[in-house]
Design a protein around this motif. Structure first.
Motif, PDB file in Angstrom:
ATOM      1  N   ASP A 221      -5.066  -8.147  -5.057  1.00 41.47           N
ATOM      2  CA  ASP A 221      -3.708  -7.847  -5.530  1.00 41.47           C
ATOM      3  C   ASP A 221      -3.120  -8.952  -6.403  1.00 41.47           C
ATOM      4  O   ASP A 221      -2.094  -8.732  -7.046  1.00 41.47           O
TER       5      ASP A 221
ATOM      6  N   SER B 221       2.458 -10.993  -1.287  1.00 41.40           N
ATOM      7  CA  SER B 221       3.591 -10.223  -0.791  1.00 41.40           C
ATOM      8  C   SER B 221       3.298  -9.726   0.615  1.00 41.40           C
ATOM      9  O   SER B 221       2.140  -9.680   1.063  1.00 41.40           O
TER      10      SER B 221
ATOM     11  N   ASP C  82       3.333  -6.777   1.547  1.00 38.68           N
ATOM     12  CA  ASP C  82       2.476  -5.594   1.415  1.00 38.68           C
ATOM     13  C   ASP C  82       1.000  -5.990   1.388  1.00 38.68           C
ATOM     14  O   ASP C  82       0.156  -5.345   2.021  1.00 38.68           O
ATOM     15  N   THR C  83       0.693  -7.060   0.659  1.00 38.82           N
ATOM     16  CA  THR C  83      -0.688  -7.541   0.584  1.00 38.82           C
ATOM     17  C   THR C  83      -1.138  -8.113   1.919  1.00 38.82           C
ATOM     18  O   THR C  83      -2.262  -7.844   2.375  1.00 38.82           O
TER      19      THR C  83
ATOM     20  N   LYS D 260       0.205   1.417   5.161  1.00 34.28           N
ATOM     21  CA  LYS D 260       1.056   0.688   4.231  1.00 34.28           C
ATOM     22  C   LYS D 260       2.233   0.082   4.985  1.00 34.28           C
ATOM     23  O   LYS D 260       2.681   0.615   5.998  1.00 34.28           O
ATOM     24  N   TYR D 261       2.734  -1.025   4.445  1.00 33.55           N
ATOM     25  CA  TYR D 261       3.815  -1.724   5.130  1.00 33.55           C
ATOM     26  C   TYR D 261       5.136  -0.995   4.952  1.00 33.55           C
ATOM     27  O   TYR D 261       5.580  -0.699   3.839  1.00 33.55           O
ATOM     28  N   ASN D 262       5.732  -0.676   6.079  1.00 27.15           N
ATOM     29  CA  ASN D 262       7.089  -0.147   6.149  1.00 27.15           C
ATOM     30  C   ASN D 262       7.674  -0.707   7.432  1.00 27.15           C
ATOM     31  O   ASN D 262       7.112  -0.475   8.513  1.00 27.15           O
TER      32      ASN D 262
ATOM     33  N   TRP E 295      -0.076  -7.310   4.787  1.00 30.72           N
ATOM     34  CA  TRP E 295      -0.248  -6.198   5.724  1.00 30.72           C
ATOM     35  C   TRP E 295      -1.601  -5.512   5.514  1.00 30.72           C
ATOM     36  O   TRP E 295      -2.247  -5.076   6.479  1.00 30.72           O
ATOM     37  N   LYS E 296      -2.055  -5.426   4.262  1.00 29.51           N
ATOM     38  CA  LYS E 296      -3.384  -4.860   4.003  1.00 29.51           C
ATOM     39  C   LYS E 296      -4.454  -5.655   4.749  1.00 29.51           C
ATOM     40  O   LYS E 296      -5.412  -5.087   5.286  1.00 29.51           O
TER      41      LYS E 296
END
Length: 438
Positions: free
Chosen positions: A310, A314, A316-317, A418-420, A319-320
């Motif tokens: 990525d 972040s 989000d990354t 996915k991050y939420n 969390w992956k």
């Protein structure tokens, strides 16, 4: 391109991440409190050959192929054996030698490593980690990777809203004494299937202890307990281990140590804006045994690959990275954690009968002790509680813990892709609740 990535601690997972990130052009610095020659404990632990093959890592020169392990329940004279073909045996790897190899690789890839550097605290700004204070100096970074171990003060310093567990419970820590001993003079050579003898619930305590003969002829002796191990408990276990293994003579050098290892499921959250944990700092060990070398290195690989893919750190990354770890390794540890609890909480006589019943096979023991339960198809693990119930021989805790383990692993595996924040909170609550006594 990111400006800087800091790794706190020269743990195996942190070093692997540092090497891969530096090789991809990132500015990476590893800060380690100890001097370089003291990194890593000077003893051998098992690492699967698959790790070296999958990640293209060289096997340390002083490594050797392990022996089959006999695994004995309390009061039993019928041990189970962790047999496998010689080519499939784990490598016994010296932790210190392996750490030196990973340090050299990280340097070769362009990472900076600074030893004797005490990281005092994290720097926070606008609800995110933005750097560290090292020897009184503020150093800013885009990401701080926490590879500082079980009792990480940095993990503990994160805000409560991060939802990251500050410390493991007492029953989630394996406290061990380990030493290298000489053989009793004139003692006959042991057959291969008795060269590594492991004892479950040794002397009726929540203990795993062992005595193993290494190719050099030295003895690898471990006395360990889940939870606090006071002097009386240690003396009892140690004296009986010597009686049961008269081959044990005396300590031959200074390779003795006491340590604490997490033996539980991984953190349900091991990332926060600007922060990611790896290895023991995220409880990435095998809940039965505690050995976390392979899990830590694979986690370091996953973290680096997520960032490189990525070009981002972040949430989000990050969390992956967690999703991949949970799907490939972490969710299975929920089942292993419940298996650990069932083994340690069961009545000794019931456990002996259970282990001798044939319900647990040698390949099951190998999978559980290595953490590689994927070697036994999930369908088999799901069927086991049903088979146990159908046999009408064993009920109570054994059946209950097996069922809880399957449910907990399924809950952990349902991690949001996915991050939420709302969905992550729901999943974490479900996963953690599955690990509570209900």
């Amino acid at each position: 391109m990111l400006n800087k990535i800091i790794v706190i601690g020269a743990g195996q997972g942190g070093l692997r991440a540092a090497a891969l990130l530096a090789k991809s052009g990132y500015d990476v610095c590893v800060y380690e409190n100890a001097d370089e020659d003291s990194v890593g404990i000077n003893w051998f632990d098992g690492v699967s050959e698959k790790l070296f093959r999958d990640l293209d890592i060289a096997i340390p020169d002083d490594s050797f192929k392990g022996f089959p392990v006999s695994f004995t329940a309390p009061g039993s004279d019928k041990p189970l054996y962790i047999w496998t073909k010689p080519e499939g045996m784990d490598w016994s790897v010296n932790r210190r030698s392996f750490s030196k190899q990973l340090i050299a690789e990280a340097r070769k890839c362009g990472a900076e490593l600074i030893f004797g550097a005490k990281v005092q605290s994290l720097i926070f700004n606008n609800s995110a980690v933005t750097g560290v204070i090292v020897n009184g100096e503020q150093i800013l970074a885009d990401l701080v990777i926490d590879s500082s171990g079980l009792h990480s003060p940095f993990r503990r310093s994160l805000p409560v809203r991060a939802g990251i567990t500050a410390e493991p419970g007492e029953s989630e820590v394996f406290n061990v004494y380990r030493g290298i001993y000489s053989q009793t003079p004139g003692f006959p050579e042991l057959p291969d299937n008795h060269k590594f003898r492991m004892y479950l619930k040794y002397q009726g305590k929540k203990s795993i202890s062992w005595c193993g003969v290494e190719p050099s002829g030295e003895l690898n002796v471990l006395v360990g307990m889940i939870g606090k191990m006071d002097s009386n408990s240690f003396n009892l276990l140690y004296s009986h281990l010597k009686m049961d293994n008269p081959i044990i003579d005396s300590v031959i050098d200074n390779r003795c140590a006491e340590s604490s290892i997490p033996v539980r499921y991984p953190l349900t959250r091991f990332s926060f804006p600007g922060y990611a944990a790896v290895g023991d700092a995220a409880f990435m060990t095998i809940p039965i045994m505690g050995n976390g070398i392979e899990n830590s290195i694979r986690a370091g690989q996953m973290l680096a690959e997520a960032i490189i893919s990525d070009d981002s750190v972040s949430i989000d990354t990050l969390w992956k990275y967690q999703v991949r770890y949970y799907r490939e390794i972490g969710a299975a540890c929920y089942l292993l954690d419940w298996i650990k609890r069932g083994l340690l909480e069961s009545d000794n006589e019931e456990l002996r009968k259970f282990m001798e019943s044939g319900f647990v096979r040698d390949e099951d023991i190998k999978a559980v002790m290595s953490g590689n339960i994927g070697e036994v198809p999930l369908s088999e693990w799901i069927k086991k509680p049903g088979k146990l119930f159908a046999s009408r021989k064993f009920t109570g805790k054994v059946l209950g813990y097996a069922l809880k383990g399957v449910r907990a692993a399924a809950a952990a595996y349902s991690i949001p892709k996915k991050y939420n924040s709302i969905e992550v909170d729901k999943w974490a609550y479900k996963a953690e609740n599955a690990m509570k006594e209900i």
